[in-house]
Design a protein around this motif. Structure first.
Motif, PDB file in Angstrom:
ATOM      1  N   LEU A  98       0.474   5.352   1.511  1.00 36.72           N
ATOM      2  CA  LEU A  98      -0.780   5.424   2.269  1.00 36.72           C
ATOM      3  C   LEU A  98      -1.993   5.414   1.340  1.00 36.72           C
ATOM      4  CD1 LEU A  98       0.235   7.955   5.036  1.00 36.72           C
ATOM      5  CD2 LEU A  98      -0.234   5.522   5.318  1.00 36.72           C
ATOM      6  N   THR A  99      -1.877   6.050   0.201  1.00 32.51           N
ATOM      7  CA  THR A  99      -2.970   6.047  -0.769  1.00 32.51           C
ATOM      8  C   THR A  99      -3.209   4.644  -1.315  1.00 32.51           C
ATOM      9  OG1 THR A  99      -2.438   8.321  -1.345  1.00 32.51           O
ATOM     10  CG2 THR A  99      -3.796   7.098  -2.902  1.00 32.51           C
ATOM     11  N   VAL A 100      -2.130   3.932  -1.604  1.00 32.47           N
ATOM     12  CA  VAL A 100      -2.252   2.556  -2.094  1.00 32.47           C
ATOM     13  C   VAL A 100      -2.850   1.660  -1.002  1.00 32.47           C
ATOM     14  CG1 VAL A 100      -0.910   0.535  -2.814  1.00 32.47           C
ATOM     15  CG2 VAL A 100      -0.462   2.760  -3.828  1.00 32.47           C
ATOM     16  N   ALA A 101      -2.484   1.883   0.249  1.00 31.35           N
ATOM     17  CA  ALA A 101      -3.041   1.086   1.348  1.00 31.35           C
ATOM     18  C   ALA A 101      -4.544   1.311   1.486  1.00 31.35           C
ATOM     19  CB  ALA A 101      -2.330   1.427   2.656  1.00 31.35           C
ATOM     20  N   VAL A 102      -4.994   2.543   1.353  1.00 34.70           N
ATOM     21  CA  VAL A 102      -6.435   2.839   1.413  1.00 34.70           C
ATOM     22  C   VAL A 102      -7.150   2.184   0.238  1.00 34.70           C
ATOM     23  CG1 VAL A 102      -8.133   4.700   1.218  1.00 34.70           C
ATOM     24  CG2 VAL A 102      -6.195   4.939   2.760  1.00 34.70           C
ATOM     25  N   LEU A 103      -6.549   2.260  -0.928  1.00 37.25           N
ATOM     26  CA  LEU A 103      -7.127   1.633  -2.121  1.00 37.25           C
ATOM     27  C   LEU A 103      -7.247   0.122  -1.948  1.00 37.25           C
ATOM     28  CD1 LEU A 103      -8.068   2.459  -4.980  1.00 37.25           C
ATOM     29  CD2 LEU A 103      -5.755   2.011  -5.745  1.00 37.25           C
TER      30      LEU A 103
ATOM     31  N   GLU B 278     -11.518  -4.989  -1.251  1.00 37.43           N
ATOM     32  CA  GLU B 278     -12.259  -6.184  -0.830  1.00 37.43           C
ATOM     33  C   GLU B 278     -13.745  -5.877  -0.654  1.00 37.43           C
ATOM     34  OE1 GLU B 278     -12.269  -9.521   2.744  1.00 37.43           O
ATOM     35  OE2 GLU B 278     -10.714  -7.994   2.692  1.00 37.43           O
ATOM     36  N   VAL B 279     -14.042  -4.710  -0.089  1.00 39.58           N
ATOM     37  CA  VAL B 279     -15.441  -4.305   0.079  1.00 39.58           C
ATOM     38  C   VAL B 279     -16.081  -4.104  -1.284  1.00 39.58           C
ATOM     39  CG1 VAL B 279     -16.969  -2.548   1.043  1.00 39.58           C
ATOM     40  CG2 VAL B 279     -14.923  -3.241   2.304  1.00 39.58           C
ATOM     41  N   ARG B 280     -15.371  -3.454  -2.196  1.00 39.16           N
ATOM     42  CA  ARG B 280     -15.870  -3.221  -3.552  1.00 39.16           C
ATOM     43  C   ARG B 280     -16.168  -4.545  -4.256  1.00 39.16           C
ATOM     44  NH1 ARG B 280     -13.654  -3.543  -8.592  1.00 39.16           N
ATOM     45  NH2 ARG B 280     -14.455  -2.102 -10.150  1.00 39.16           N
ATOM     46  N   ALA B 281     -15.245  -5.477  -4.157  1.00 36.62           N
ATOM     47  CA  ALA B 281     -15.420  -6.764  -4.835  1.00 36.62           C
ATOM     48  C   ALA B 281     -16.655  -7.496  -4.310  1.00 36.62           C
ATOM     49  CB  ALA B 281     -14.170  -7.621  -4.658  1.00 36.62           C
ATOM     50  N   TYR B 282     -16.875  -7.450  -3.015  1.00 29.04           N
ATOM     51  CA  TYR B 282     -18.029  -8.143  -2.448  1.00 29.04           C
ATOM     52  C   TYR B 282     -19.337  -7.465  -2.863  1.00 29.04           C
ATOM     53  CZ  TYR B 282     -21.365 -10.087   0.784  1.00 29.04           C
ATOM     54  OH  TYR B 282     -22.482 -10.685   1.330  1.00 29.04           O
ATOM     55  N   LEU B 283     -19.386  -6.148  -2.794  1.00 28.56           N
ATOM     56  CA  LEU B 283     -20.622  -5.437  -3.124  1.00 28.56           C
ATOM     57  C   LEU B 283     -20.970  -5.536  -4.609  1.00 28.56           C
ATOM     58  CD1 LEU B 283     -20.364  -2.246  -0.892  1.00 28.56           C
ATOM     59  CD2 LEU B 283     -21.845  -4.226  -0.571  1.00 28.56           C
ATOM     60  N   ARG B 284     -19.988  -5.737  -5.458  1.00 28.94           N
ATOM     61  CA  ARG B 284     -20.242  -5.900  -6.896  1.00 28.94           C
ATOM     62  C   ARG B 284     -20.494  -7.348  -7.288  1.00 28.94           C
ATOM     63  NH1 ARG B 284     -16.879  -1.844 -10.634  1.00 28.94           N
ATOM     64  NH2 ARG B 284     -17.671   0.060  -9.713  1.00 28.94           N
ATOM     65  N   GLY B 285     -20.449  -8.269  -6.307  1.00 31.67           N
ATOM     66  CA  GLY B 285     -20.703  -9.667  -6.599  1.00 31.67           C
ATOM     67  C   GLY B 285     -19.511 -10.410  -7.156  1.00 31.67           C
ATOM     68  N   GLN B 286     -18.332  -9.810  -7.103  1.00 29.76           N
ATOM     69  CA  GLN B 286     -17.130 -10.447  -7.628  1.00 29.76           C
ATOM     70  C   GLN B 286     -16.472 -11.354  -6.599  1.00 29.76           C
ATOM     71  OE1 GLN B 286     -15.031  -6.897  -8.662  1.00 29.76           O
ATOM     72  NE2 GLN B 286     -16.012  -6.724 -10.665  1.00 29.76           N
ATOM     73  N   SER B 287     -16.911 -11.280  -5.360  1.00 31.07           N
ATOM     74  CA  SER B 287     -16.363 -12.107  -4.286  1.00 31.07           C
ATOM     75  C   SER B 287     -17.522 -12.693  -3.497  1.00 31.07           C
ATOM     76  CB  SER B 287     -15.480 -11.255  -3.366  1.00 31.07           C
ATOM     77  OG  SER B 287     -15.094 -12.001  -2.236  1.00 31.07           O
ATOM     78  N   THR B 288     -17.404 -13.953  -3.136  1.00 32.69           N
ATOM     79  CA  THR B 288     -18.473 -14.593  -2.359  1.00 32.69           C
ATOM     80  C   THR B 288     -18.200 -14.497  -0.867  1.00 32.69           C
ATOM     81  OG1 THR B 288     -17.354 -16.731  -2.548  1.00 32.69           O
ATOM     82  CG2 THR B 288     -19.040 -16.189  -4.208  1.00 32.69           C
ATOM     83  N   ARG B 289     -16.980 -14.172  -0.502  1.00 34.14           N
ATOM     84  CA  ARG B 289     -16.619 -14.062   0.914  1.00 34.14           C
ATOM     85  C   ARG B 289     -16.826 -12.627   1.393  1.00 34.14           C
ATOM     86  NH1 ARG B 289     -10.740 -14.336   2.233  1.00 34.14           N
ATOM     87  NH2 ARG B 289     -11.017 -12.435   3.387  1.00 34.14           N
ATOM     88  N   PRO B 290     -17.782 -12.403   2.281  1.00 40.04           N
ATOM     89  CA  PRO B 290     -18.020 -11.029   2.737  1.00 40.04           C
ATOM     90  C   PRO B 290     -16.887 -10.565   3.657  1.00 40.04           C
ATOM     91  CG  PRO B 290     -19.428 -12.529   3.955  1.00 40.04           C
ATOM     92  CD  PRO B 290     -18.723 -13.348   2.912  1.00 40.04           C
ATOM     93  N   PRO B 291     -16.503  -9.294   3.544  1.00 39.00           N
ATOM     94  CA  PRO B 291     -15.504  -8.775   4.471  1.00 39.00           C
ATOM     95  C   PRO B 291     -16.121  -8.627   5.854  1.00 39.00           C
ATOM     96  CG  PRO B 291     -16.339  -7.022   3.088  1.00 39.00           C
ATOM     97  CD  PRO B 291     -16.952  -8.291   2.598  1.00 39.00           C
ATOM     98  N   SER B 292     -15.307  -8.697   6.872  1.00 36.09           N
ATOM     99  CA  SER B 292     -15.838  -8.520   8.228  1.00 36.09           C
ATOM    100  C   SER B 292     -16.321  -7.078   8.382  1.00 36.09           C
ATOM    101  CB  SER B 292     -14.752  -8.821   9.259  1.00 36.09           C
ATOM    102  OG  SER B 292     -13.765  -7.819   9.243  1.00 36.09           O
TER     103      SER B 292
END
Length: 163
Positions: free
Chosen positions: A50-55, A60-74
Motif C-alpha cells: 500500500l505504501t508503494v502504491a501511494v508512492l 506522476e503529479v510530482r513529475a508534472y509539477l517539477r517539469g519532468q513530464s509534459t502530460r498533466p495528470p487528470s
C-alpha cells in the motif's frame, strides 16, 4: 486537518491515542488470562504494498509539477493521489500506535517463550507503519500546487465582498 493537509502532528496524535488505547486493552486482556491476538507477516506485505502504491500514485503529479513530464495528470488522479497520501498518513499512524502498544505489552512478558518473537514482529510492523506515515507526508507535499506569482501582481477589481 489544516489548510495544508495532514501534518506530522496529526499523525503523532492519532498514533499516541491508539498506542494508549491498545496498550491498556491488551494489558487488561493479558492480565485476565486472555491470549494476545497474533500479528501476521502478511500485514508487513500489505503495509509495504500500500505504501508503494501511494508512492507510485503521487509520482506522476510530482513529475508534472517539477517539469519532468509534459502530460498533466487528470484532476481526479491528482485528487486520488492526495487523498491516498493523507489516508496513508493517518492509517500508518494508527497502525504504528497499535504495533507499539503490542510491542510494549510483549516486552512486559518476556518470560513467556513466544513473547520475544511477538515483540520483534511488532517492532518490524511498527517501523513499516512509520515508513507509511513518512511516505504519505512526502506524497502529500508532492501534490501541493505551488503558489501562482502572476495572480498576486494583477489588481483585483470589484472591491471587498461582505456577507
Amino acid at each position: 486537518m489544516t489548510e495544508n493537509g495532514v501534518s506530522w502532528r496529526h499523525a503523532t496524535g492519532v498514533g499516541g491515542v491508539v498506542l494508549v488505547l491498545s496498550y491498556v486493552a491488551l494489558k487488561l486482556g493479558s492480565t485476565r488470562g486472555n491470549t494476545l491476538p497474533h500479528n501476521s507477516w502478511f500485514a508487513l506485505i500489505a503495509i509495504v504494498l500500500l505504501t508503494v502504491a501511494v508512492l507510485a500514485g503521487g509520482w506522476e503529479v510530482r513529475a508534472y509539477l517539477r517539469g519532468q513530464s509534459t502530460r498533466p495528470p487528470s484532476p481526479q488522479k491528482a485528487r486520488r493521489a492526495l487523498v491516498a497520501a493523507q489516508a496513508c498518513v493517518l492509517a500508518g499512524a494508527a497502525l504504528a500506535g497499535w504495533f507499539a502498544g503490542y510491542a510494549l505489552v510483549e516486552a512486559g512478558r518476556l518470560e513467556a517463550s513466544s513473547a520475544f518473537s511477538g515483540m520483534v514482529q511488532a517492532i518490524v510492523l511498527f517501523v513499516a507503519s512509520v515508513g507509511a506515515v513518512a511516505v504519505g507526508l512526502v506524497v502529500q507535499a508532492w501534490c501541493r500546487i505551488p503558489d501562482d506569482k502572476d495572480d498576486d501582481d494583477k489588481p483585483q477589481g470589484g472591491g471587498s465582498v461582505r456577507a
